[in-house]
Design a protein around this motif. Structure first.
Motif, PDB file in Angstrom:
ATOM      1  N   ILE A  67       0.834  -1.202   0.000  1.00  0.00           N
ATOM      2  CA  ILE A  67       0.000   0.000   0.000  1.00  0.00           C
ATOM      3  C   ILE A  67       0.870   1.253   0.000  1.00  0.00           C
ATOM      4  O   ILE A  67       0.670   2.158  -0.797  1.00  0.00           O
ATOM      5  CB  ILE A  67      -0.960  -0.013   1.201  1.00  0.00           C
ATOM      6  CG1 ILE A  67      -1.982  -1.133   1.017  1.00  0.00           C
ATOM      7  CG2 ILE A  67      -1.649   1.329   1.353  1.00  0.00           C
ATOM      8  CD1 ILE A  67      -2.863  -1.380   2.210  1.00  0.00           C
ATOM      9  N   ILE A  68       1.857   1.303   0.892  1.00  0.00           N
ATOM     10  CA  ILE A  68       2.753   2.463   0.966  1.00  0.00           C
ATOM     11  C   ILE A  68       3.903   2.220   0.000  1.00  0.00           C
ATOM     12  O   ILE A  68       4.735   1.340   0.221  1.00  0.00           O
ATOM     13  CB  ILE A  68       3.300   2.632   2.395  1.00  0.00           C
ATOM     14  CG1 ILE A  68       2.163   2.815   3.380  1.00  0.00           C
ATOM     15  CG2 ILE A  68       4.257   3.815   2.452  1.00  0.00           C
ATOM     16  CD1 ILE A  68       2.585   2.765   4.823  1.00  0.00           C
ATOM     17  N   GLU A  69       3.945   3.007  -1.066  1.00  0.00           N
ATOM     18  CA  GLU A  69       4.987   2.803  -2.070  1.00  0.00           C
ATOM     19  C   GLU A  69       6.283   3.525  -1.723  1.00  0.00           C
ATOM     20  O   GLU A  69       7.356   2.967  -1.866  1.00  0.00           O
ATOM     21  CB  GLU A  69       4.470   3.233  -3.438  1.00  0.00           C
ATOM     22  CG  GLU A  69       3.339   2.328  -3.913  1.00  0.00           C
ATOM     23  CD  GLU A  69       2.769   2.720  -5.250  1.00  0.00           C
ATOM     24  OE1 GLU A  69       3.214   3.726  -5.843  1.00  0.00           O
ATOM     25  OE2 GLU A  69       1.850   2.023  -5.707  1.00  0.00           O
ATOM     26  N   ARG A  70       6.177   4.789  -1.277  1.00  0.00           N
ATOM     27  CA  ARG A  70       7.376   5.531  -0.881  1.00  0.00           C
ATOM     28  C   ARG A  70       6.961   6.799  -0.161  1.00  0.00           C
ATOM     29  O   ARG A  70       5.854   7.306  -0.363  1.00  0.00           O
ATOM     30  CB  ARG A  70       8.240   5.880  -2.084  1.00  0.00           C
ATOM     31  CG  ARG A  70       7.617   6.883  -3.028  1.00  0.00           C
ATOM     32  CD  ARG A  70       8.530   7.221  -4.211  1.00  0.00           C
ATOM     33  NE  ARG A  70       7.926   8.263  -5.001  1.00  0.00           N
ATOM     34  CZ  ARG A  70       8.144   9.562  -4.838  1.00  0.00           C
ATOM     35  NH1 ARG A  70       8.971   9.963  -3.893  1.00  0.00           N
ATOM     36  NH2 ARG A  70       7.547  10.461  -5.593  1.00  0.00           N
ATOM     37  N   VAL A  93       1.018   6.331  -2.369  1.00  0.00           N
ATOM     38  CA  VAL A  93       0.354   5.080  -2.020  1.00  0.00           C
ATOM     39  C   VAL A  93      -0.210   4.412  -3.272  1.00  0.00           C
ATOM     40  O   VAL A  93      -0.277   5.024  -4.341  1.00  0.00           O
ATOM     41  CB  VAL A  93      -0.775   5.311  -0.994  1.00  0.00           C
ATOM     42  CG1 VAL A  93      -0.202   5.802   0.329  1.00  0.00           C
ATOM     43  CG2 VAL A  93      -1.810   6.267  -1.504  1.00  0.00           C
ATOM     44  N   SER A  94      -0.619   3.169  -3.111  1.00  0.00           N
ATOM     45  CA  SER A  94      -1.210   2.414  -4.209  1.00  0.00           C
ATOM     46  C   SER A  94      -2.484   3.097  -4.684  1.00  0.00           C
ATOM     47  O   SER A  94      -3.264   3.628  -3.897  1.00  0.00           O
ATOM     48  CB  SER A  94      -1.525   1.004  -3.742  1.00  0.00           C
ATOM     49  OG  SER A  94      -2.240   0.306  -4.728  1.00  0.00           O
ATOM     50  N   TYR A  95      -2.689   3.072  -5.985  1.00  0.00           N
ATOM     51  CA  TYR A  95      -3.839   3.745  -6.594  1.00  0.00           C
ATOM     52  C   TYR A  95      -5.160   3.127  -6.135  1.00  0.00           C
ATOM     53  O   TYR A  95      -6.166   3.801  -6.051  1.00  0.00           O
ATOM     54  CB  TYR A  95      -3.705   3.653  -8.114  1.00  0.00           C
ATOM     55  CG  TYR A  95      -4.310   4.806  -8.862  1.00  0.00           C
ATOM     56  CD1 TYR A  95      -3.656   6.027  -8.947  1.00  0.00           C
ATOM     57  CD2 TYR A  95      -5.538   4.672  -9.486  1.00  0.00           C
ATOM     58  CE1 TYR A  95      -4.200   7.087  -9.637  1.00  0.00           C
ATOM     59  CE2 TYR A  95      -6.095   5.720 -10.182  1.00  0.00           C
ATOM     60  CZ  TYR A  95      -5.427   6.932 -10.256  1.00  0.00           C
ATOM     61  OH  TYR A  95      -5.974   7.984 -10.929  1.00  0.00           O
ATOM     62  N   GLN A  96      -5.157   1.824  -5.786  1.00  0.00           N
ATOM     63  CA  GLN A  96      -6.383   1.140  -5.405  1.00  0.00           C
ATOM     64  C   GLN A  96      -6.678   1.231  -3.904  1.00  0.00           C
ATOM     65  O   GLN A  96      -7.757   0.849  -3.469  1.00  0.00           O
ATOM     66  CB  GLN A  96      -6.324  -0.344  -5.789  1.00  0.00           C
ATOM     67  CG  GLN A  96      -6.327  -0.604  -7.262  1.00  0.00           C
ATOM     68  CD  GLN A  96      -4.949  -0.470  -7.882  1.00  0.00           C
ATOM     69  OE1 GLN A  96      -3.947  -0.603  -7.202  1.00  0.00           O
ATOM     70  NE2 GLN A  96      -4.904  -0.189  -9.173  1.00  0.00           N
TER      71      GLN A  96
END
Length: 90
Positions: A6-9, A30-33
């Motif tokens: 969920i947390i990308e960076r 965060v993730s788009y979904q």
């Protein structure tokens, strides 16, 4: 999805650093979904903090000289005063 999907960076800019230092608000890509509830649970699990509020926004795609930069989702997470996410603010 797991907390780390969920947390990308973290988003580290002058504005996000100022928000973290003054208002206990941290900015993440965060993730788009992902929705606000999933983002809250992921931040609490990954960084062991208590989240008060989550604000999300979709950052639009941008044209570049060759191609374009894709759209992405930004989350500004407010945590309890006195708590800190280590390594985020210098």
């Amino acid at each position: 999805m797991s907390a780390y999907q969920i947390i990308e960076r973290p988003v580290i800019t002058e504005k996000s650093t100022k928000l973290a230092r003054l208002y206990d608000q941290y900015t993440f890509e965060v993730s788009y979904q992902a929705n606000k509830i999933q983002i809250k649970q992921a931040v609490e699990k990954a960084f062991d903090v208590d989240v008060l509020k989550v604000n999300t926004s979709i950052m639009p795609s941008k044209e570049r000289r060759w191609g374009h930069k894709p759209a992405w989702k930004k989350a500004v997470v407010t945590i309890h005063p006195g708590q800190v996410i280590e390594g985020f603010v210098a």
